[in-house]
Design a protein around this motif. Sequence first.
Motif, PDB file in Angstrom:
ATOM      1  N   MET A  44       0.841  -1.212   0.000  1.00 39.80           N
ATOM      2  CA  MET A  44       0.000   0.000   0.000  1.00 39.80           C
ATOM      3  C   MET A  44       0.874   1.259   0.000  1.00 39.80           C
ATOM      4  O   MET A  44       0.597   2.223  -0.720  1.00 39.80           O
ATOM      5  CB  MET A  44      -0.910   0.034   1.238  1.00 39.80           C
ATOM      6  N   PHE A  45       1.936   1.227   0.810  1.00 38.51           N
ATOM      7  CA  PHE A  45       2.817   2.387   0.914  1.00 38.51           C
ATOM      8  C   PHE A  45       3.526   2.644  -0.416  1.00 38.51           C
ATOM      9  O   PHE A  45       3.605   3.786  -0.879  1.00 38.51           O
ATOM     10  CB  PHE A  45       3.826   2.180   2.051  1.00 38.51           C
ATOM     11  N   ALA A  47       2.466   1.810  -3.416  1.00 41.67           N
ATOM     12  CA  ALA A  47       1.459   2.324  -4.357  1.00 41.67           C
ATOM     13  C   ALA A  47       1.193   3.810  -4.082  1.00 41.67           C
ATOM     14  O   ALA A  47       1.072   4.616  -5.014  1.00 41.67           O
ATOM     15  CB  ALA A  47       0.168   1.512  -4.237  1.00 41.67           C
ATOM     16  N   GLY A  48       1.126   4.164  -2.798  1.00 38.11           N
ATOM     17  CA  GLY A  48       0.902   5.560  -2.423  1.00 38.11           C
ATOM     18  C   GLY A  48       2.067   6.463  -2.805  1.00 38.11           C
ATOM     19  O   GLY A  48       1.860   7.548  -3.367  1.00 38.11           O
ATOM     20  N   VAL A  49       3.281   5.986  -2.540  1.00 38.63           N
ATOM     21  CA  VAL A  49       4.475   6.769  -2.871  1.00 38.63           C
ATOM     22  C   VAL A  49       4.597   6.933  -4.392  1.00 38.63           C
ATOM     23  O   VAL A  49       4.967   7.999  -4.883  1.00 38.63           O
ATOM     24  CB  VAL A  49       5.745   6.112  -2.255  1.00 38.63           C
TER      25      VAL A  49
END
Lengths: 88, 88
Positions: A44-45, A47-49
């Motif tokens: 998730m991190f 994908a967010g970054v």
Amino acid sequence: MFSLNIEFFGYFAAILTTAAFLPQLIKTIKTKSAEDVSLTTLIMFLAGVFSWIIYGYKISSLPIMTANILTFLLNFLILISKIIYSKK
Amino acid sequence: MFSLNIEFFGYFAAILTTAAFLPQLIKTIKTKSAEDVSLTTLIMFLAGVFSWIIYGYKISSLPIMTANILTFLLNFLILISKIIYSKK
């Protein structure tokens, strides 16, 4: 003077939230274990970054792009290390 | 329309990089272990996120403040969990 203070907090924040992942990478490589590190969090991190990188590109912000490219690389290496060590 | 796309990436990125820490917190509480999670990373990241909150406040950006307050809370709870479980 006041705007310098604001910029200072922005750069200080960007450096810290980027460099923070280096100790995690070093620890994972040293201990050869990242069992307690959540795979979902990493994915998730990342994908967010990655979205932050696109956002930085779209608004032509070099600091946002640079900080997030480095954060992406560090977390990608943590993910790869976790996968490698979990197979042992 | 184009600016909507840009905002979308910004909000999508902010939601992902904030919500990403929820699975880590849940995993840590479930397994009662965060030995592999770097303490240095958590402290540096919390300091960085705290600086983002100050930066968001100074530039009057509610999205930056909100996302970073939530990220701070989640990571603070991960840090507290790590400390509690490491004492056992």
